[in-house]
Scaffold this active site. Structure first.
Site, short mmCIF file in Angstrom:
data_model
loop_
_atom_site.label_atom_id
_atom_site.label_comp_id
_atom_site.label_asym_id
_atom_site.label_seq_id
_atom_site.Cartn_x
_atom_site.Cartn_y
_atom_site.Cartn_z
CB CYS A 304 -0.86 0.00 1.38
SG CYS A 304 -1.92 1.50 1.42
CB CYS A 307 -0.76 2.10 5.66
SG CYS A 307 -1.33 0.79 4.99
CG HIS A 320 -4.79 -2.52 2.73
ND1 HIS A 320 -4.81 -2.36 4.02
CD2 HIS A 320 -4.15 -1.49 2.26
CE1 HIS A 320 -4.16 -1.34 4.45
NE2 HIS A 320 -3.72 -1.04 3.48
CB CYS A 324 -6.14 1.86 3.28
SG CYS A 324 -4.64 2.83 3.96
CB CYS A 410 18.93 6.47 5.56
SG CYS A 410 18.84 5.28 4.36
CB ILE A 411 19.20 10.46 1.51
CG1 ILE A 411 18.02 11.53 0.53
CG2 ILE A 411 20.39 10.20 0.69
CD1 ILE A 411 18.76 12.93 0.12
CD GLN A 420 10.38 12.14 -12.65
OE1 GLN A 420 9.54 12.91 -12.42
NE2 GLN A 420 10.25 10.78 -12.85
CE1 TYR A 422 9.05 15.80 -7.26
CE2 TYR A 422 9.75 14.41 -8.97
CZ TYR A 422 8.71 15.11 -8.46
OH TYR A 422 7.61 15.55 -8.93
CD GLU A 444 25.14 7.76 9.71
OE1 GLU A 444 25.34 6.63 10.03
OE2 GLU A 444 24.38 8.33 9.88
CB SER A 457 25.16 16.51 -8.87
OG SER A 457 24.39 17.49 -9.98
#
Length: 547
Positions: A304, A307, A320, A324, A410-411, A420, A422, A444, A457
């Site tokens: 999903c 969630c 679901h 939901c 963490c990414i 694009q 983001y 990190e 970049s």
């Protein structure tokens, strides 16, 4: 494939002949048992010499425990204990085989060769015999990642390419050892690096402008014939140099997966999730994620997108979604501009959603992520809204109290939103939070490959924009760091990569390279008014107090 098949059959016939004369003393029976044991060991060694080459090579590579007199590795469950020459089951096996005759269904079960080389496994590529490996270093493969046929290569071609890669690596290491690399004062590239760069530029210039009609027809025919069971033809799509880089990356990834398989961390075909259905997208996974085994062995998960609950079938997902109530991530919305929103999610609250997010992220991250210990972290989740809800674009996590001033732990940008802009928005948002906190931030370590490319970049763009707007005469790295919230170490490494840092008369000087600034400005003008930027005025956030 079982070991000792020929020796079992021969030993059985000998035992049948020996048991015809059973009117002897107990000492003679014991002597005959010892003789049978020696004959079985001899015939097993002879059968191993006559075994196929691939089985023999697998046996030579196998680092198994010390073997018993029959040549098989001892096992507490399946192997027969023949340490005593008067073992009772030796005679029982012979009696069973005499009674069963030639009926194969009544013969005793034979032992497998070794679990690490289960030859019952087959490569899922149609028409592949599981021989060879994409890396050119293994005799067999059991997955698409190591299949030469899937990559439109032969076994011999993979071996030749492996030899070429080893030679190139040796030449590169020798060249690095010969260079003087004692200090960071010599910022200019070496002669070897300059020649290599010129060679690469020349190779890329020789690339054909496009595909010919015959090549397009060939590619379309290949796609119609094989579909998704083979990799698309890649020749003439890019330069030979870039194609070879891509092949090297494929071979390295296949080698890493093979190591994980041999270590037992993943089991190809059973505990590796191949695809997930996430919203409107079907995504191919990149790495292993520790989902529960009953879900991981399915190979395909249904998740999903609101969630992040994972399910086993599309029917369960459909039911679901009908009930939901989630339409956006839990937490506070701290940023909104247009359809883009960012939610701050505390890892101490609603741990179920955070754990599911981390499990999802691990499917696309190699180096690091966190699963269950999420309380010390804050999650900043970026979404794109439409009339159905806020769809997950990406996220980054950061420690609530980082002693090293890490602003990102963490990414991740979801694969359907990559390339694009983001990713840079997430990075820019993390530095915007550092500015509000009046701190200098840094991601990190270690960074993933895609993360390192994105950060380099971003740092390059930030520095060139600062240089473009700078009107003074002297540039200070400390001032750049305070204005951009970028760590001075990251600024220095970026300046070095851009060849804008020079050591002269005992001082480091920052060079303002106008050619790079003009090139960046031209790209910015060509890009125009892009909505993929972070507006500081749209941020409604105050730094959290305590934990």
């Amino acid at each position: 494939i079982t070991a000792g098949s020929s020796s079992d059959g021969t030993a059985d016939s000998d035992d049948s002949g020996d048991h015809e004369k059973t009117d002897s003393s107990h000492s003679e029976a014991s002597q005959r048992n010892n003789t049978r044991l020696t004959r079985a060991s001899l015939r097993l060694s002879q059968s191993s010499q006559d075994a196929p080459p691939d089985v023999k090579q697998a046996a030579e590579r196998d680092e198994s425990p010390p073997r018993t007199p029959t040549g098989n590795a001892p096992s507490s469950e399946s192997d027969i204990d023949i340490s005593s020459p008067n073992a009772s089951h030796d005679e029982s096996v012979t009696k069973d085989q005499k009674d069963s005759g030639s009926d194969p269904s009544r013969r005793p079960k034979r032992r497998r060769f070794h679990e690490s080389y289960n030859f019952n496994m087959k490569c899922p590529t149609p028409g592949c015999n599981s021989l060879g490996h994409l890396t050119g270093k293994h005799e067999r493969h059991f997955s698409i990642s190591g299949c030469p046929l899937y990559h439109n290569l032969s076994v011999d071609e993979c071996k030749v390419k492996a030899i070429e890669r080893e030679k190139q690596e040796e030449e590169r290491s020798q060249g690095q050892n010969e260079e003087n690399r004692h200090a960071t004062r010599h910022q200019a590239p070496t002669q070897r690096q300059v020649r290599y760069k010129e060679k690469v530029v020349e190779m890329r210039k020789r690339r054909d402008s496009g595909l010919t009609k015959d090549q397009k027809e060939k590619y379309m025919e290949h796609r119609q014939t094989h579909g998704t069971t083979r990799e698309p033809l890649l020749e003439n799509i890019t330069s030979d140099y870039d194609l070879e880089l891509f092949r090297k990356a494929q071979a390295r990834a296949a080698e890493d997966l093979e190591k994980l398989r041999l270590q037992g961390q993943i089991t190809e075909g059973s505990n590796m999730i191949k695809t997930i259905l996430f919203g409107r997208y079907e995504l191919d996974t990149w790495y292993h994620s520790p989902y529960p085994e009953e879900y991981a062995r399915l190979g395909r998960l249904y998740i999903c997108e609101f969630c992040l609950k994972y399910m086993k079938s599309q029917t369960i997902l459909r039911r679901h979604m009908a009930k939901c109530v989630w339409k956006h991530p839990p937490g506070d919305e701290v940023y909104r501009k247009g359809a883009i929103s960012v939610f701050e999610v505390d890892g101490k609250k609603n741990k179920f959603w955070r754990c599911n997010l981390c499990l999802l992220a691990k499917l696309f991250l190699d180096h690091k992520t966190l699963y269950y210990d999420v309380e010390p972290f804050l999650f900043y989740v970026m979404t794109e809204a439409d009339n159905t809800g806020c769809h997950l674009v990406g996220y980054f996590s950061k420690e609530k109290n980082s002693f090293l001033n890490y602003n990102v732990s963490c990414i991740l940008t979801m694969p359907q939103y990559m390339r694009q802009g983001y990713g840079k928005m997430l990075i820019d948002f993390s530095y915007l939070l550092s500015k509000v906190e009046e701190r200098v931030g840094s991601p990190e370590r270690p960074l993933s490959d895609l993360g390192l490319i994105s950060y380099r970049s971003y740092w390059k763009e930030v520095l060139l924009r600062y240089m473009y707007n700078f009107k003074g005469k002297e540039i200070s790295i400390k001032e750049i760091s305070q204005e951009t919230a970028v760590n001075p170490v990251d600024i220095v490494s970026t300046l070095q990569s851009l060849q804008m840092l020079k050591y002269w008369k005992g001082k480091h000087l920052v060079l303002k390279r106008q050619d790079l600034i003009d090139e960046w400005k031209a790209k910015e003008t060509k890009r125009g008014n892009n909505n993929k930027t972070i507006d500081p005025s749209s941020l409604k956030w105050t730094p959290p107090k305590g934990t």
